[in-house]
Write an enzyme that holds these catalytic residues in place. Sequence first.
Site, PDB file in Angstrom:
ATOM      1  N   HIS A  99      44.473  11.556  -4.719  1.00  0.00           N
ATOM      2  CA  HIS A  99      44.031  12.085  -3.420  1.00  0.00           C
ATOM      3  C   HIS A  99      44.459  13.538  -3.283  1.00  0.00           C
ATOM      4  O   HIS A  99      45.412  13.975  -3.928  1.00  0.00           O
ATOM      5  CB  HIS A  99      44.594  11.252  -2.261  1.00  0.00           C
ATOM      6  CG  HIS A  99      46.082  11.146  -2.260  1.00  0.00           C
ATOM      7  ND1 HIS A  99      46.776  10.317  -3.119  1.00  0.00           N
ATOM      8  CD2 HIS A  99      47.023  11.789  -1.541  1.00  0.00           C
ATOM      9  CE1 HIS A  99      48.067  10.451  -2.908  1.00  0.00           C
ATOM     10  NE2 HIS A  99      48.250  11.338  -1.959  1.00  0.00           N
ATOM     11  N   HIS A 101      45.467  16.339  -0.270  1.00  0.00           N
ATOM     12  CA  HIS A 101      45.791  16.596   1.135  1.00  0.00           C
ATOM     13  C   HIS A 101      45.095  17.882   1.582  1.00  0.00           C
ATOM     14  O   HIS A 101      45.115  18.884   0.855  1.00  0.00           O
ATOM     15  CB  HIS A 101      47.296  16.821   1.306  1.00  0.00           C
ATOM     16  CG  HIS A 101      48.134  15.643   0.958  1.00  0.00           C
ATOM     17  ND1 HIS A 101      48.613  14.763   1.900  1.00  0.00           N
ATOM     18  CD2 HIS A 101      48.596  15.185  -0.234  1.00  0.00           C
ATOM     19  CE1 HIS A 101      49.343  13.832   1.301  1.00  0.00           C
ATOM     20  NE2 HIS A 101      49.343  14.064   0.005  1.00  0.00           N
TER      21      HIS A 101
HETATM   22  P1  5GP Z   1      51.377  11.424  -1.411  1.00  0.00           P
HETATM   23  O1  5GP Z   1      52.812  11.539  -1.008  1.00  0.00           O
HETATM   24  O2  5GP Z   1      51.148  10.262  -2.358  1.00  0.00           O
HETATM   25  O3  5GP Z   1      50.778  12.707  -1.925  1.00  0.00           O
HETATM   26  O4  5GP Z   1      50.587  11.140  -0.067  1.00  0.00           O
HETATM   27  C1  5GP Z   1      50.304   9.871   0.431  1.00  0.00           C
HETATM   28  C2  5GP Z   1      49.807  10.061   1.833  1.00  0.00           C
HETATM   29  O5  5GP Z   1      49.134   8.884   2.236  1.00  0.00           O
HETATM   30  C3  5GP Z   1      50.926  10.301   2.865  1.00  0.00           C
HETATM   31  O6  5GP Z   1      50.688  11.553   3.522  1.00  0.00           O
HETATM   32  C4  5GP Z   1      50.821   9.119   3.804  1.00  0.00           C
HETATM   33  O7  5GP Z   1      51.066   9.458   5.146  1.00  0.00           O
HETATM   34  C5  5GP Z   1      49.385   8.652   3.585  1.00  0.00           C
HETATM   35  N1  5GP Z   1      49.201   7.224   3.801  1.00  0.00           N
HETATM   36  C6  5GP Z   1      49.960   6.230   3.280  1.00  0.00           C
HETATM   37  N2  5GP Z   1      49.483   5.027   3.668  1.00  0.00           N
HETATM   38  C7  5GP Z   1      48.399   5.286   4.440  1.00  0.00           C
HETATM   39  C8  5GP Z   1      47.467   4.438   5.130  1.00  0.00           C
HETATM   40  O8  5GP Z   1      47.569   3.206   5.128  1.00  0.00           O
HETATM   41  N3  5GP Z   1      46.466   5.050   5.817  1.00  0.00           N
HETATM   42  C9  5GP Z   1      46.345   6.410   5.855  1.00  0.00           C
HETATM   43  N4  5GP Z   1      45.326   6.909   6.564  1.00  0.00           N
HETATM   44  N5  5GP Z   1      47.202   7.238   5.215  1.00  0.00           N
HETATM   45  C10 5GP Z   1      48.212   6.680   4.517  1.00  0.00           C
END
Ligand code: 5GP
Length: 136
Positions: A99, A101
């Site tokens: 993903h 951001h």
């Molecule tokens: P990472 O740290 O892996 O780059 O980002 C994961 C992101 O996914 C975090 O910003 C977190 O808030 C978001 N996230 C985790 N679980 C969920 C969810 O169930 N729904 C949504 N919409 N975002 C999520």
Amino acid sequence: MENCIFCRIVAGEIPSATVYEDENFKAIMDIAPAAKGHVIMVAKKHYANLFELDDTVASKALIVARKIAIAIQMELNCDGVNLLQNNGEAAGQTVFHFHIHVIPRYDEDQVTVPWRHTQYGDGEAAALAVKLAARI
Ligand code: 5GP
Ligand code: ZN
């Protein structure tokens, strides 16, 4: 990937506030945003990280992320936008499904994407550039 939260979101098993969807990506509001308007653009197929993407999806990713960044900038009139993409725990990845951001930024906001600058020794950057170039 039945235990992957983003696979479940893509499948519609877990609700999400969707801002964009096409054959490759679903962009949703982050559940714990760095700032209001923080969107995560999730690949529909389960790639654990950037390294697993194929070139076609990779090349489409920036086109979609740019569209989302423009929408955020226009709607929120923010002062800047970060695209952030984490790979591996050491890089801050918590959901192991690719993903990107898209985060609205404001002058004087409290959002931080920090690092302390390190330094190269004499010739070290140039030598490393040669090694990296050989791998591309
Ligand atoms: P990472 O740290 O892996 O780059 O980002 C994961 C992101 O996914 C975090 O910003 C977190 O808030 C978001 N996230 C985790 N679980 C969920 C969810 O169930 N729904 C949504 N919409 N975002 C999520
Ligand atoms: Zn997944």
